[in-house]
Enzyme design. Sequence first.
Site, short mmCIF file in Angstrom:
data_model
loop_
_atom_site.label_atom_id
_atom_site.label_comp_id
_atom_site.label_asym_id
_atom_site.label_seq_id
_atom_site.Cartn_x
_atom_site.Cartn_y
_atom_site.Cartn_z
CE1 TYR A 1 -3.27 -2.94 0.33
CE2 TYR A 1 -3.19 -2.53 2.61
CZ TYR A 1 -3.67 -3.22 1.57
OH TYR A 1 -4.43 -4.35 1.54
CB SER B 1 -13.73 -4.65 -0.14
OG SER B 1 -12.66 -4.19 -0.70
CG LEU C 1 -19.23 -0.98 3.93
CD1 LEU C 1 -18.79 0.48 4.59
CD2 LEU C 1 -20.46 -0.97 3.97
#
Length: 329
Positions: free
Chosen positions: A58, A204, A206
């Site tokens: 990331y 994830s 959502l």
Amino acid sequence: MTTNVPTRHLGSLAVSAQGLGCMGMSHGYGASDDAQSIATLHHALDRGVTLLDTADFYGAGHNEELIGRAVAGRRDEVVLATKFGFANRLGEPTLVRGDAAYVRQACEASLRRLGVDHIDLYYQHRVDPQVPIEETVGAMAELVQAGKVRHLGLSEAGASTIRRAHAVHPITALQSEWSLWTRDLEAEIAPVCRELGIGLVPFSPLGRGFLTGRYSSVDGLAETDVRRSQPRFADGNLERNLAIVARIDELAAAKGVTTGQLALAWVQHRGDDVVPIPGTRRRQYLEENLAALAVELSPGDLAAIEAAAPSEQIAGTRYDATSLTFVNN
């Protein structure tokens, strides 16, 4: 709204019932603000969120450095989870490595960026198809023996791989995508995890923000936002998926909660061994997500939610064809 976040267990590891996914603070969703992100991280700790999830991929290490700055002086309040495995940078051809030498190299680099002497939960980000899982997990087990890692995890691994890995060293958690529009692991993978006592960490939950109902097009997304290239956000698919969100929104309104809270509560209700890690950069959305912990859903509610979002009606795959080759292996 909850005042204290309850505890759940991933195997023997006690964590907050909801964690915080930190990827978007450095990666994938356009420009971010370190000061804002650190304020959100501190607020999460103040609210009782203990599980912080990052990865060396990331922001090419930036996210781990950011987390390290945020938890400095508060290390004993945090269950730090990070991941290794992607040896490429964003935008380059995908390269996954799981060889023993790389495992050791990646761990040392993560410890340095995080500014800590151990990682609480260390995941293999994706399974390397060229390296036996026994070699990868064997090297990860050596890190446990050396005191550099406390617990081991896998991400997006398939059922047979999980069994083989667990035979080498106990696996504490599986981190995979799980939400109303991604239910791949329910048929085989989740049952194997439960048989072996492995906790489940949905990322994830959502639907990359889509299940909050806040997105009706990609026009407002940054040019560098990864969702612009994901099949479910493409023209044609987006419109069909919006119809599903509209049905969830109706159910949420009837319950007096937001669309996102209902979708997240559905994930929270998958079991006491499930600890979702919704991501956000803003305290406002952190509070909204935490409030989902207080949403009670009856069997009838759960059935209605699932009927509103049947898997066969979700338009588009969750990744492009190349990325899908690294999923559930």
